[in-house]
Design a protein around this motif. Sequence first.
Motif, short mmCIF file in Angstrom:
data_model
loop_
_atom_site.label_atom_id
_atom_site.label_comp_id
_atom_site.label_asym_id
_atom_site.label_seq_id
_atom_site.Cartn_x
_atom_site.Cartn_y
_atom_site.Cartn_z
N ALA A 171 0.84 -1.20 0.00
CA ALA A 171 0.00 0.00 0.00
C ALA A 171 0.88 1.25 0.00
O ALA A 171 1.93 1.28 0.63
N GLY A 172 0.44 2.28 -0.71
CA GLY A 172 1.14 3.55 -0.69
C GLY A 172 0.70 4.38 0.51
O GLY A 172 -0.01 3.91 1.40
N ALA A 173 1.15 5.64 0.54
CA ALA A 173 0.74 6.54 1.61
C ALA A 173 -0.77 6.77 1.51
O ALA A 173 -1.34 6.73 0.43
N GLY A 174 -1.41 7.01 2.64
CA GLY A 174 -2.84 7.29 2.59
C GLY A 174 -3.66 6.47 3.56
O GLY A 174 -4.88 6.50 3.53
N GLY A 175 -2.99 5.70 4.42
CA GLY A 175 -3.69 5.00 5.48
C GLY A 175 -4.69 3.97 4.97
O GLY A 175 -4.43 3.21 4.04
N THR A 176 -5.88 3.99 5.59
CA THR A 176 -6.89 2.97 5.33
C THR A 176 -7.29 2.90 3.86
O THR A 176 -7.46 1.82 3.29
N GLU A 177 -7.44 4.06 3.23
CA GLU A 177 -7.87 4.09 1.83
C GLU A 177 -6.87 3.35 0.94
O GLU A 177 -7.26 2.53 0.10
N ALA A 178 -5.57 3.62 1.11
CA ALA A 178 -4.54 2.95 0.31
C ALA A 178 -4.44 1.47 0.66
O ALA A 178 -4.22 0.63 -0.22
N GLN A 179 -4.62 1.14 1.92
CA GLN A 179 -4.54 -0.26 2.35
C GLN A 179 -5.71 -1.07 1.79
O GLN A 179 -5.54 -2.24 1.42
N ASP A 180 -6.88 -0.46 1.72
CA ASP A 180 -8.02 -1.13 1.11
C ASP A 180 -7.77 -1.36 -0.37
O ASP A 180 -8.09 -2.42 -0.92
N TRP A 181 -7.18 -0.38 -1.04
CA TRP A 181 -6.86 -0.51 -2.46
C TRP A 181 -5.83 -1.62 -2.68
O TRP A 181 -5.95 -2.41 -3.63
N ALA A 182 -4.84 -1.73 -1.80
CA ALA A 182 -3.85 -2.79 -1.94
C ALA A 182 -4.51 -4.17 -1.87
O ALA A 182 -4.17 -5.08 -2.63
N GLU A 183 -5.49 -4.31 -0.97
CA GLU A 183 -6.19 -5.58 -0.86
C GLU A 183 -7.04 -5.85 -2.11
O GLU A 183 -7.11 -6.98 -2.59
N MET A 184 -7.68 -4.82 -2.65
CA MET A 184 -8.45 -4.98 -3.89
C MET A 184 -7.55 -5.43 -5.04
O MET A 184 -7.91 -6.29 -5.84
N LEU A 185 -6.37 -4.84 -5.10
CA LEU A 185 -5.42 -5.15 -6.18
C LEU A 185 -4.94 -6.60 -6.06
O LEU A 185 -4.87 -7.34 -7.05
#
Length: 374
Positions: free
Chosen positions: A132-146
């Motif tokens: 996940a990139g910077a951005g906390g929960t939003e970026a971490q959720d995106w990493a899981e989607m990816l």
Amino acid sequence: MRAEIEAAAEAIRESLALLRRHLDWENAVRRLDELNAISEDPNLWNDADRAQKVMRERTQLDVAVNGYRALERELNDSIELIEMGEAEEDQTVVTDAENVLLALKDKAAKLELESLLSGEADANDCFLEVNAGAGGTEAQDWAEMLLRMYLRWAEQHGYKTEWLEESAGEEAGIKSATVQIKGHNAYGWLKTEAGVHRLVRISPYDSQARRHTSFASVAVSPVIDDKIDVEILDKDLRIDTYRASGAGGQHINKTDSAVRITHIPTNIVVQCQQERSQHKNRAKAFDMLRARLYEAELKKREDAAAALEATKSDIGWGHQIRSYVLQPYQMVKDLRTGVETSQSGSVLDGDIDEFLAAALAQRIKGQGDSEAAD
């Protein structure tokens, strides 16, 4: 023949011509005959390493050569059936043969693309890491989607997957995760996915429903066997143990079984928490490190994109390879090839073959242009 059928037949002929040229047909047939003769030698298996190398090369050539021959034969048979059906005014025969020919066009395109997977490690399994990139929960959720996108893609193509490491997000998603994708040509198909992926959407974690941009990076490296020598010096390593986190059952947090290895000269970091045994996690982490160092060397030799860790130093603007826009409109666009689609839901469900094919073709073309320039 109808114009559509004539166009399909011409497309197949073009694919055959490209396949023949890429295979270096005369040399490929001659080499296959040599390997067939060698494989029949009863003394071959006296040297197991040589025998495995011979059989692997023979299998790859046999698939390529006989795939070409089968495609050529099916094309000729279909055209003959269409011409015969038209001469006898038998529309059923014509329709059946035309359907075969149209399906053959897709098969030819796939064979043409697969013929490009001839790199040194393309046939290997691979390690795929998402951060996940910077951005906390939003970026971490995106990493899981990816990561889910790649797991779905692997499932659809009959590949097996094995979780090696996961660092859970603070509220949702993941900070990072590494999986091994097992199957023929796994690395060849996924190697061009390395880089930064950008998501634009209305955040489900924003009470004001504002639009957010998030980033996650992907790293891909081939699984290599013990026969490939990668020098790793003890003085270049920092090895840490820690308590595992994420999925894995109640046992997973009770001991410091997880292992993290840092290769100091390159700053490559690998970690594994899959096993209960620290010894097994350490061995798997070393396999991952060897793979990452080998991938870095491959990229140098191929004069490909920047070194593996460069994409992870700044997961943000200017480094992305693909954008996924969910609001205010639906679009996924690859910034390298220009391939785009409005079917973002399908893409996130693993339908990424079009992007993989375009990136692979572009990479092969770039190498060809570079060789021509030299």
